[in-house]
Write a protein that holds these residues in place. Structure first.
Motif, PDB file in Angstrom:
ATOM      1  N   CYS A  28       0.730  -1.280   0.147  1.00 46.62           N
ATOM      2  CA  CYS A  28      -0.188   0.090   0.205  1.00 46.62           C
ATOM      3  C   CYS A  28       1.110   1.414  -0.010  1.00 46.62           C
ATOM      4  CB  CYS A  28      -0.825   0.092   1.245  1.00 46.62           C
ATOM      5  SG  CYS A  28      -2.246  -1.159   1.142  1.00 46.62           S
ATOM      6  N   LYS A  29       2.120   1.116   0.681  1.00 45.29           N
ATOM      7  CA  LYS A  29       3.066   2.253   0.547  1.00 45.29           C
ATOM      8  C   LYS A  29       3.458   2.466  -0.690  1.00 45.29           C
ATOM      9  CE  LYS A  29       7.269   1.977   1.125  1.00 45.29           C
ATOM     10  NZ  LYS A  29       8.247   2.224   0.385  1.00 45.29           N
ATOM     11  N   ILE A  30       4.040   1.287  -1.509  1.00 46.68           N
ATOM     12  CA  ILE A  30       4.376   1.591  -2.899  1.00 46.68           C
ATOM     13  C   ILE A  30       3.366   2.106  -3.859  1.00 46.68           C
ATOM     14  CG2 ILE A  30       5.206   0.379  -4.797  1.00 46.68           C
ATOM     15  CD1 ILE A  30       6.376  -1.497  -2.743  1.00 46.68           C
ATOM     16  N   ALA A  31       2.264   1.765  -3.855  1.00 42.47           N
ATOM     17  CA  ALA A  31       1.162   2.119  -4.745  1.00 42.47           C
ATOM     18  C   ALA A  31       0.631   3.533  -3.989  1.00 42.47           C
ATOM     19  CB  ALA A  31       0.009   1.085  -4.630  1.00 42.47           C
ATOM     20  N   ARG A  48     -10.193   6.545  -7.744  1.00 42.84           N
ATOM     21  CA  ARG A  48      -9.571   5.154  -8.413  1.00 42.84           C
ATOM     22  C   ARG A  48      -8.181   5.227  -8.064  1.00 42.84           C
ATOM     23  NH1 ARG A  48      -8.988   6.900 -14.816  1.00 42.84           N
ATOM     24  NH2 ARG A  48      -7.634   8.558 -14.720  1.00 42.84           N
ATOM     25  N   PHE A  49      -7.409   6.258  -7.913  1.00 45.73           N
ATOM     26  CA  PHE A  49      -5.949   6.154  -7.806  1.00 45.73           C
ATOM     27  C   PHE A  49      -5.747   5.531  -6.165  1.00 45.73           C
ATOM     28  CE2 PHE A  49      -4.912   9.740 -10.870  1.00 45.73           C
ATOM     29  CZ  PHE A  49      -4.848   8.723 -11.848  1.00 45.73           C
ATOM     30  N   VAL A  50      -6.830   6.178  -5.504  1.00 48.15           N
ATOM     31  CA  VAL A  50      -6.672   5.815  -3.922  1.00 48.15           C
ATOM     32  C   VAL A  50      -7.172   4.508  -3.477  1.00 48.15           C
ATOM     33  CG1 VAL A  50      -7.962   6.412  -1.529  1.00 48.15           C
ATOM     34  CG2 VAL A  50      -6.936   8.128  -3.070  1.00 48.15           C
ATOM     35  N   GLY A  51      -8.458   3.943  -4.410  1.00 44.62           N
ATOM     36  CA  GLY A  51      -8.971   2.637  -4.472  1.00 44.62           C
ATOM     37  C   GLY A  51      -7.849   1.694  -4.858  1.00 44.62           C
ATOM     38  N   LEU A  52      -7.023   1.955  -6.055  1.00 47.75           N
ATOM     39  CA  LEU A  52      -6.094   1.206  -6.402  1.00 47.75           C
ATOM     40  C   LEU A  52      -5.017   0.933  -5.436  1.00 47.75           C
ATOM     41  CD1 LEU A  52      -5.424  -0.820  -8.679  1.00 47.75           C
ATOM     42  CD2 LEU A  52      -4.343   0.997  -9.920  1.00 47.75           C
ATOM     43  N   SER A  53      -4.583   1.847  -4.691  1.00 42.07           N
ATOM     44  CA  SER A  53      -3.472   1.773  -3.949  1.00 42.07           C
ATOM     45  C   SER A  53      -3.835   1.128  -2.531  1.00 42.07           C
ATOM     46  CB  SER A  53      -3.024   3.184  -3.188  1.00 42.07           C
ATOM     47  OG  SER A  53      -4.007   3.943  -2.561  1.00 42.07           O
ATOM     48  N   ALA A  54      -5.063   0.816  -2.436  1.00 40.45           N
ATOM     49  CA  ALA A  54      -5.488  -0.067  -1.254  1.00 40.45           C
ATOM     50  C   ALA A  54      -5.705  -1.581  -1.247  1.00 40.45           C
ATOM     51  CB  ALA A  54      -6.769   0.390  -0.684  1.00 40.45           C
ATOM     52  N   LEU A  55      -5.627  -1.832  -2.843  1.00 35.29           N
ATOM     53  CA  LEU A  55      -5.652  -3.293  -3.392  1.00 35.29           C
ATOM     54  C   LEU A  55      -4.638  -4.280  -2.581  1.00 35.29           C
ATOM     55  CD1 LEU A  55      -7.392  -4.883  -5.225  1.00 35.29           C
ATOM     56  CD2 LEU A  55      -5.469  -4.630  -7.146  1.00 35.29           C
ATOM     57  N   ILE A  98       3.531  -6.940  -1.985  1.00 33.43           N
ATOM     58  CA  ILE A  98       4.761  -6.005  -2.383  1.00 33.43           C
ATOM     59  C   ILE A  98       4.725  -5.834  -3.704  1.00 33.43           C
ATOM     60  CG2 ILE A  98       7.165  -5.835  -2.679  1.00 33.43           C
ATOM     61  CD1 ILE A  98       7.450  -7.077   0.181  1.00 33.43           C
ATOM     62  N   TYR A  99       4.733  -7.087  -4.425  1.00 32.93           N
ATOM     63  CA  TYR A  99       4.547  -7.162  -5.998  1.00 32.93           C
ATOM     64  C   TYR A  99       3.377  -6.682  -6.702  1.00 32.93           C
ATOM     65  CZ  TYR A  99       8.869  -9.874  -5.902  1.00 32.93           C
ATOM     66  OH  TYR A  99       9.995 -10.312  -5.447  1.00 32.93           O
ATOM     67  N   GLN A 100       2.294  -6.607  -5.805  1.00 29.56           N
ATOM     68  CA  GLN A 100       0.906  -6.100  -6.028  1.00 29.56           C
ATOM     69  C   GLN A 100       1.248  -4.635  -6.058  1.00 29.56           C
ATOM     70  OE1 GLN A 100      -2.688  -6.841  -3.869  1.00 29.56           O
ATOM     71  NE2 GLN A 100      -3.440  -7.734  -6.046  1.00 29.56           N
ATOM     72  N   GLY A 101       1.389  -4.105  -4.975  1.00 32.66           N
ATOM     73  CA  GLY A 101       1.813  -2.775  -4.886  1.00 32.66           C
ATOM     74  C   GLY A 101       2.680  -2.324  -6.077  1.00 32.66           C
ATOM     75  N   GLN A 102       3.703  -2.770  -6.226  1.00 37.16           N
ATOM     76  CA  GLN A 102       4.432  -2.456  -7.599  1.00 37.16           C
ATOM     77  C   GLN A 102       3.557  -2.424  -8.787  1.00 37.16           C
ATOM     78  OE1 GLN A 102       7.783  -5.104  -7.390  1.00 37.16           O
ATOM     79  NE2 GLN A 102       8.934  -3.801  -6.050  1.00 37.16           N
TER      80      GLN A 102
END
Length: 147
Positions: A28-31, A48-55, A98-102
């Motif tokens: 979540c930090k990375i995204a 949409r950016f905030v939602g994606l960063s919580a994935l 981690i990889y999902q955040g990237q």
């Protein structure tokens, strides 16, 4: 020696939550950093950016469910299984987050430059989520066979 084996079993019970939470925080930090950068450069569509960063936070939820499936009296007979399933699934959640955040950060960067690709840019993050789900389901099935 038996006390050490039992300690490993307890580590296995709590590893999915702790490793999943660490991975979720990092992902979540990375995204999130990418989302903040994108919001500085675009005029709208911040949600949409905030939602994606919580994935990547979903890995914490998987860890909690695995903990509940592993939670039992730790004995010398089941400690190795608890440790293996717990640490193995926890590491899968950690790395997936981690990889999902990237992947989410890349999706945010791409959608910032070309908004029409936002939906399609989610595919890599969804594929990574699928691998975490495989580890999650395996952990639940394997936990059911432990004494």
């Amino acid at each position: 020696m038996n006390e050490f084996i039992i300690l490993l079993g307890w580590i296995g019970i709590y590893a999915p939550v702790s490793l999943g939470a660490i991975g979720s925080a990092l992902g979540c930090k990375i995204a999130g950093q990418a989302a903040i950068g994108a919001m500085l450069e675009v005029k709208g569509g911040y949600g949409r950016f905030v939602g994606l960063s919580a994935l990547p936070s979903s890995m914490s939820i998987y860890g909690i469910v695995v903990l509940f499936s592993l939670n039992r009296l730790v004995t010398v007979d089941n400690a190795a299984g608890l440790f293996s399933i717990g640490v193995g699934s926890g590491l899968a959640f950690l790395l997936s987050a981690i990889y999902q955040g990237q992947a989410c950060a890349s999706a945010i960067a791409g959608a910032k430059a070309k908004p029409e690709i936002f939906g399609l840019s989610l595919a890599p993050a969804a594929i990574i989520e699928g691998f975490a789900v495989f580890a999650f389901v395996f952990a639940l099935v394997a936990a059911g066979s432990l004494p």
